[in-house]
Design a protein around this motif. Structure first.
Motif, PDB file in Angstrom:
ATOM      1  N   ALA A  60     -37.231 -20.591  16.514  1.00 15.37           N
ATOM      2  CA  ALA A  60     -36.404 -21.582  15.832  1.00 15.37           C
ATOM      3  C   ALA A  60     -35.222 -22.021  16.706  1.00 15.37           C
ATOM      4  O   ALA A  60     -34.899 -23.208  16.783  1.00 15.37           O
ATOM      5  N   ALA A  61     -34.606 -21.037  17.370  1.00 10.36           N
ATOM      6  CA  ALA A  61     -33.481 -21.361  18.247  1.00 10.36           C
ATOM      7  C   ALA A  61     -33.940 -22.196  19.434  1.00 10.36           C
ATOM      8  O   ALA A  61     -33.256 -23.140  19.856  1.00 10.36           O
ATOM      9  N   ALA A  62     -35.121 -21.876  19.989  1.00 13.36           N
ATOM     10  CA  ALA A  62     -35.646 -22.648  21.111  1.00 13.36           C
ATOM     11  C   ALA A  62     -35.946 -24.076  20.698  1.00 13.36           C
ATOM     12  O   ALA A  62     -35.668 -25.030  21.440  1.00 13.36           O
ATOM     13  N   LEU A  63     -36.503 -24.251  19.502  1.00 11.09           N
ATOM     14  CA  LEU A  63     -36.811 -25.598  19.005  1.00 11.09           C
ATOM     15  C   LEU A  63     -35.537 -26.409  18.811  1.00 11.09           C
ATOM     16  O   LEU A  63     -35.475 -27.592  19.182  1.00 11.09           O
ATOM     17  N   HIS A  64     -34.514 -25.775  18.258  1.00 10.09           N
ATOM     18  CA  HIS A  64     -33.240 -26.466  18.064  1.00 10.09           C
ATOM     19  C   HIS A  64     -32.635 -26.877  19.409  1.00 10.09           C
ATOM     20  O   HIS A  64     -32.137 -28.006  19.565  1.00 10.09           O
ATOM     21  N   GLN A  65     -32.684 -25.993  20.385  1.00  6.85           N
ATOM     22  CA  GLN A  65     -32.135 -26.295  21.709  1.00  6.85           C
ATOM     23  C   GLN A  65     -32.909 -27.421  22.378  1.00  6.85           C
ATOM     24  O   GLN A  65     -32.324 -28.314  23.009  1.00  6.85           O
ATOM     25  N   ALA A  66     -34.235 -27.411  22.239  1.00  5.74           N
ATOM     26  CA  ALA A  66     -35.058 -28.463  22.832  1.00  5.74           C
ATOM     27  C   ALA A  66     -34.723 -29.821  22.231  1.00  5.74           C
ATOM     28  O   ALA A  66     -34.605 -30.818  22.949  1.00  5.74           O
ATOM     29  N   HIS A  67     -34.546 -29.857  20.911  1.00  4.83           N
ATOM     30  CA  HIS A  67     -34.187 -31.116  20.261  1.00  4.83           C
ATOM     31  C   HIS A  67     -32.827 -31.615  20.742  1.00  4.83           C
ATOM     32  O   HIS A  67     -32.627 -32.813  20.956  1.00  4.83           O
ATOM     33  N   ALA A  68     -31.887 -30.677  20.928  1.00  2.00           N
ATOM     34  CA  ALA A  68     -30.547 -31.061  21.385  1.00  2.00           C
ATOM     35  C   ALA A  68     -30.584 -31.626  22.798  1.00  2.00           C
ATOM     36  O   ALA A  68     -29.802 -32.516  23.151  1.00  2.00           O
ATOM     37  N   LEU A  69     -31.507 -31.125  23.622  1.00  2.00           N
ATOM     38  CA  LEU A  69     -31.616 -31.569  25.013  1.00  2.00           C
ATOM     39  C   LEU A  69     -32.544 -32.771  25.172  1.00  2.00           C
ATOM     40  O   LEU A  69     -32.650 -33.340  26.258  1.00  2.00           O
ATOM     41  N   GLY A  70     -33.217 -33.147  24.093  1.00  2.00           N
ATOM     42  CA  GLY A  70     -34.153 -34.255  24.170  1.00  2.00           C
ATOM     43  C   GLY A  70     -35.448 -33.907  24.880  1.00  2.00           C
ATOM     44  O   GLY A  70     -36.115 -34.789  25.424  1.00  2.00           O
ATOM     45  N   VAL A  71     -35.827 -32.621  24.879  1.00  2.00           N
ATOM     46  CA  VAL A  71     -37.056 -32.176  25.536  1.00  2.00           C
ATOM     47  C   VAL A  71     -38.231 -32.300  24.558  1.00  2.00           C
ATOM     48  O   VAL A  71     -38.172 -31.745  23.456  1.00  2.00           O
ATOM     49  N   PRO A  72     -39.298 -33.011  24.911  1.00  2.00           N
ATOM     50  CA  PRO A  72     -40.474 -33.101  24.037  1.00  2.00           C
ATOM     51  C   PRO A  72     -41.096 -31.719  23.817  1.00  2.00           C
ATOM     52  O   PRO A  72     -41.020 -30.847  24.690  1.00  2.00           O
ATOM     53  N   THR A  73     -41.715 -31.516  22.659  1.00  2.00           N
ATOM     54  CA  THR A  73     -42.257 -30.198  22.327  1.00  2.00           C
ATOM     55  C   THR A  73     -43.704 -30.294  21.845  1.00  2.00           C
ATOM     56  O   THR A  73     -44.135 -31.307  21.297  1.00  2.00           O
TER      57      THR A  73
END
Length: 318
Positions: A60-73
């Motif tokens: 969950a923390a990784a997903l939140h960080q990815a969204h904040a950085l604009g990294v596609p998932t």
């Protein structure tokens, strides 16, 4: 012409051993689509895609960080019952992963976000571009600096000009102004390579000639000086043509005939010369009927051959 190989960086977190193995295999299979993928663990870095196993407690923390950085998932979880874009169920096969990776890495943004016409880096690097300060260009994991003051770009040590050329026309490049102090303190150690705009345009002419503006059909030109070239990005059979353009004016058709290179290769050289500002327009170009060159030219061409370890009059590479 083959589609150039494009390089991507993928990170993964929260995956069990089975899914890690399948992801690694799915990534390697992308080479068949001329996509070179480097897979690495996730530590908050900029990447082109982050694959997350949502069943892991820290996901969950990784997903939140990815969204904040604009990294596609790409998300993998037991709660997904069917394959959807950006989502895969637990137990996804190598084929499932491969198809999702290909789709997401080559995803095209909405039409409103697409950069139209000449790629952004080429606009900034043209010799006739309006003066501007330094800018950072970023696309996924790739970062470079455009420095008009020195007419150069700065790259990471692991990035080649050919890799930049392969992704020039991607629509997801972002542009950020940056001052000298910020660059020196935050980016200089990350971008230690320097390449001139000249080297960039001649590299593009070799690897992505379709991106270069075509010169006028009857244009003739001479190089005002020997261009700054990278031996890795300029084919050897171009060197005689470049040397002849440096010595006197030519038309592309005559140059191709004299140097026994394809017509489109000569046109690409003309485009690179024009874009980089090295072209001197001439009114009296050499014609195909003129002899190969005088003794002075031969000595000059021989020096070029010795420097690059080439035979001047060998046939052009296919």
């Amino acid at each position: 012409m083959k589609t150039p190989i494009r390089s991507f960086q993928i990170a993964a977190t929260g995956l069990d051993l089975l899914h890690q193995t399948r992801l690694k295999l799915a990534s390697s299979l992308l080479l068949a689509e001329r996509m070179d993928v480097a897979l690495q663990p996730w530590s908050g870095q900029a990447v082109d895609l982050l694959v997350i196993g949502l069943d892991h407690p820290a996901s969950a923390a990784a997903l939140h960080q990815a969204h904040a950085l604009g990294v596609p998932t790409l998300l993998v979880a037991r709660r997904f019952g069917a394959i959807a874009r950006g989502e895969l169920p637990h137990g996804a096969t190598v084929r499932d992963l491969n198809e999702q990776l290909s789709t997401l890495l080559l995803a095209t943004p909405d039409a409103a976000d697409v950069v139209q016409g000449t790629p952004l880096l080429m606009q900034l690097a043209r010799h006739d571009a309006q003066p501007a300060g330094m800018h950072l260009l970023q696309r996924g994991a790739m970062t470079l600096l455009v420095d008009p003051a020195t007419r150069s770009i700065a790259l990471p040590a692991s990035t080649t000009l050919a890799e930049v050329a392969a992704q020039l026309d991607d629509a997801t490049w972002s542009l950020t102004p940056i001052d000298v102090e910020t660059f020196q303190h935050q980016y200089a150690y990350r971008l230690p390579q320097r390449h001139s705009f000249e080297a960039l345009f001649f590299c593009i002419a070799h690897h992505r000639p379709e991106l270069m503006p075509a010169p006028a059909a009857q244009a003739s030109l001479q190089l005002r000086q020997w261009p700054d070239l990278s031996a890795d990005d300029v084919p050897g059979h171009w060197l005689l043509a470049i040397a002849r353009l440096h010595a006197r004016p030519w038309r592309a058709t005559a140059l191709a005939t004299a140097c026994r290179i394809p017509q489109d290769a000569a046109q690409s050289l003309f485009s690179a010369a024009l874009a980089s500002g090295l072209a001197l327009n001439q009114d009296a170009p050499v014609t195909p009927s003129q002899r190969r060159g005088d003794t002075h030219d031969s000595r000059f061409f021989s020096w070029v051959a010795r420097r690059f370890g080439l035979s001047l009059f060998q046939g052009a590479a296919s």
